[in-house]
Motif scaffolding. Structure first.
Motif, PDB file in Angstrom:
ATOM      1  N   ASP A  29     -44.646 -25.545 -22.025  1.00 18.34           N
ATOM      2  CA  ASP A  29     -45.341 -26.829 -21.998  1.00 18.34           C
ATOM      3  C   ASP A  29     -44.954 -27.710 -20.821  1.00 18.34           C
ATOM      4  O   ASP A  29     -45.491 -28.809 -20.672  1.00 18.34           O
ATOM      5  N   GLN A  30     -44.008 -27.275 -19.994  1.00 13.76           N
ATOM      6  CA  GLN A  30     -43.571 -28.079 -18.868  1.00 13.76           C
ATOM      7  C   GLN A  30     -44.724 -28.281 -17.875  1.00 13.76           C
ATOM      8  O   GLN A  30     -45.404 -27.333 -17.496  1.00 13.76           O
ATOM      9  N   LEU A  31     -44.926 -29.539 -17.445  1.00 14.43           N
ATOM     10  CA  LEU A  31     -45.946 -29.866 -16.459  1.00 14.43           C
ATOM     11  C   LEU A  31     -45.332 -29.914 -15.064  1.00 14.43           C
ATOM     12  O   LEU A  31     -44.241 -30.446 -14.869  1.00 14.43           O
ATOM     13  N   TYR A  32     -46.072 -29.357 -14.115  1.00 18.26           N
ATOM     14  CA  TYR A  32     -45.690 -29.398 -12.709  1.00 18.26           C
ATOM     15  C   TYR A  32     -46.817 -30.077 -11.932  1.00 18.26           C
ATOM     16  O   TYR A  32     -47.933 -30.231 -12.433  1.00 18.26           O
ATOM     17  N   VAL A 143     -42.702 -34.856 -15.369  1.00 15.57           N
ATOM     18  CA  VAL A 143     -43.470 -33.951 -14.514  1.00 15.57           C
ATOM     19  C   VAL A 143     -42.632 -33.618 -13.291  1.00 15.57           C
ATOM     20  O   VAL A 143     -42.064 -34.518 -12.654  1.00 15.57           O
ATOM     21  N   GLU A 144     -42.560 -32.346 -12.959  1.00 17.90           N
ATOM     22  CA  GLU A 144     -41.773 -31.895 -11.820  1.00 17.90           C
ATOM     23  C   GLU A 144     -42.705 -31.586 -10.647  1.00 17.90           C
ATOM     24  O   GLU A 144     -43.613 -30.761 -10.771  1.00 17.90           O
ATOM     25  N   ILE A 145     -42.486 -32.275  -9.539  1.00 18.00           N
ATOM     26  CA  ILE A 145     -43.281 -32.052  -8.333  1.00 18.00           C
ATOM     27  C   ILE A 145     -42.642 -30.904  -7.551  1.00 18.00           C
ATOM     28  O   ILE A 145     -41.477 -30.974  -7.169  1.00 18.00           O
ATOM     29  N   MET A 146     -43.413 -29.850  -7.325  1.00 14.98           N
ATOM     30  CA  MET A 146     -42.846 -28.629  -6.758  1.00 14.98           C
ATOM     31  C   MET A 146     -42.707 -28.688  -5.241  1.00 14.98           C
ATOM     32  O   MET A 146     -43.538 -29.269  -4.538  1.00 14.98           O
TER      33      MET A 146
END
Length: 313
Positions: A29-32, A143-146
């Motif tokens: 479910d982690q959003l990137y 939210v993790e910005i890649m």
């Protein structure tokens, strides 16, 4: 979903303050997220053709709108395991650093608009092996910005060699008493630029975003340093958490203690959007990432113009 030229132009007035982020999932479910300005379109994953001797994270290539592009399994590239059931997955077609590629993701969520100030740098302690440049909280979810540049560098490393005729020998062997300032939230990008400076025998100082750089310059100036004479030039990314490159350039050019330092906005974004905003921000020039010969040539020009020992014939 496609991104039109008109949409880019309409966003010019907002880019200095906001960033549009495309949210997606890789596993669980982690959003990137990635910057929408780098996204050309999003579509269901088309049939892929295998590429002999390709990286393990490249399941193949896709034929899209008359063009063949490599496809990178973003989950596998980031060490999260291989995506399966590709017919149910999605392809994010992007343009980074002068190349077009597709990123295979599990699912696509939505596009959100954030203030640059909503983004925070990656948490301390995650180490250099992570794939994050920033984090943001959206609807109470992190939210993790890649760091896509890190992914691309590992899958397809950039040739960092500088042609012999690009930089005069005098610059390569001079004992430089000025530095190059590098501003980028991507550790990979900072290292790439630093290696160019190292090959030119120029020492560098690094910052992870515009605010970090501005704090450094302000402190150095307050301590009595003549920064207009101590720094050859600044190579600055555009899209960074905390303070973006456009804002940094505007603020730096407004401070007489260091407003004579040439600023190069150096980004994987491209096109008319950047050219117009470069002028608006007061930066000296824009250069698309990452071409070491062009970067070395620009730095050489600043060395000569700002008192280096080399004189043009």
């Amino acid at each position: 979903m496609t991104r039109s030229t008109a949409a880019y132009k309409e966003a010019i007035s907002a880019v200095g303050n906001t960033i549009e982020v495309l949210l997606f999932k890789l596993t669980g479910d982690q959003l990137y997220g990635i910057n929408v300005f780098k996204v050309k379109e999003v579509l269901p994953c088309p049939p892929l053709n295998s590429i002999p001797n390709s990286d393990d994270s490249v399941p193949g290539c896709a034929h899209i709108r008359g063009q063949t592009i490599p496809v990178i399994d973003l989950a596998q590239a980031a060490g999260m395991g291989e995506l399966t059931d590709l017919e149910d997955r999605f392809l994010i077609v992007t343009e980074y650093s002068r190349s077009i590629q597709g990123f295979l993701v599990y699912s696509v969520d939505r596009i959100v608009t954030l203030q640059w100030s909503d983004l925070s740098k990656a948490p301390a302690g995650v180490g250099e092996d992570n794939y994050l440049t920033a984090v943001a909280k959206i609807d109470e979810k992190l939210v993790e910005i890649m760091d896509v540049e890190k992914v691309l560098d590992e899958v397809n490393p950039v040739d960092e060699e500088i042609q012999e005729d690009i930089v005069p020998d005098e610059i390569m062997h001079e004992e430089h008493d000025r530095k190059l300032m590098i501003i980028d939230d991507s550790a990979v990008a900072r290292k790439q630029i630093k290696r160019v400076a190292d090959k030119m025998n120029i020492e560098s100082v690094q910052a992870i975003n515009g605010q970090d750089a501005l704090d450094y310059l302000t402190k150095q100036a307050a301590d009595g340093h003549n920064l207009n004479q101590e720094i050859y030039a600044v190579v600055c990314d555009i899209e960074m958490p905390g303070m973006d490159g456009y804002t940094f350039a505007t603020k730096a050019k407004a401070d007489e203690r260091f407003n004579q330092i040439p600023i190069l906005l150096h980004s994987s974004l491209g096109g008319v959007l950047n050219e117009e905003l470069v002028k608006k921000s007061g930066a000296n020039q824009f250069l698309a990432k990452f071409e070491p010969n062009e970067l070395a040539k620009w730095i050489s020009t600043q060395v000569v113009a700002r008192g280096g020992t080399v004189e043009e014939a």
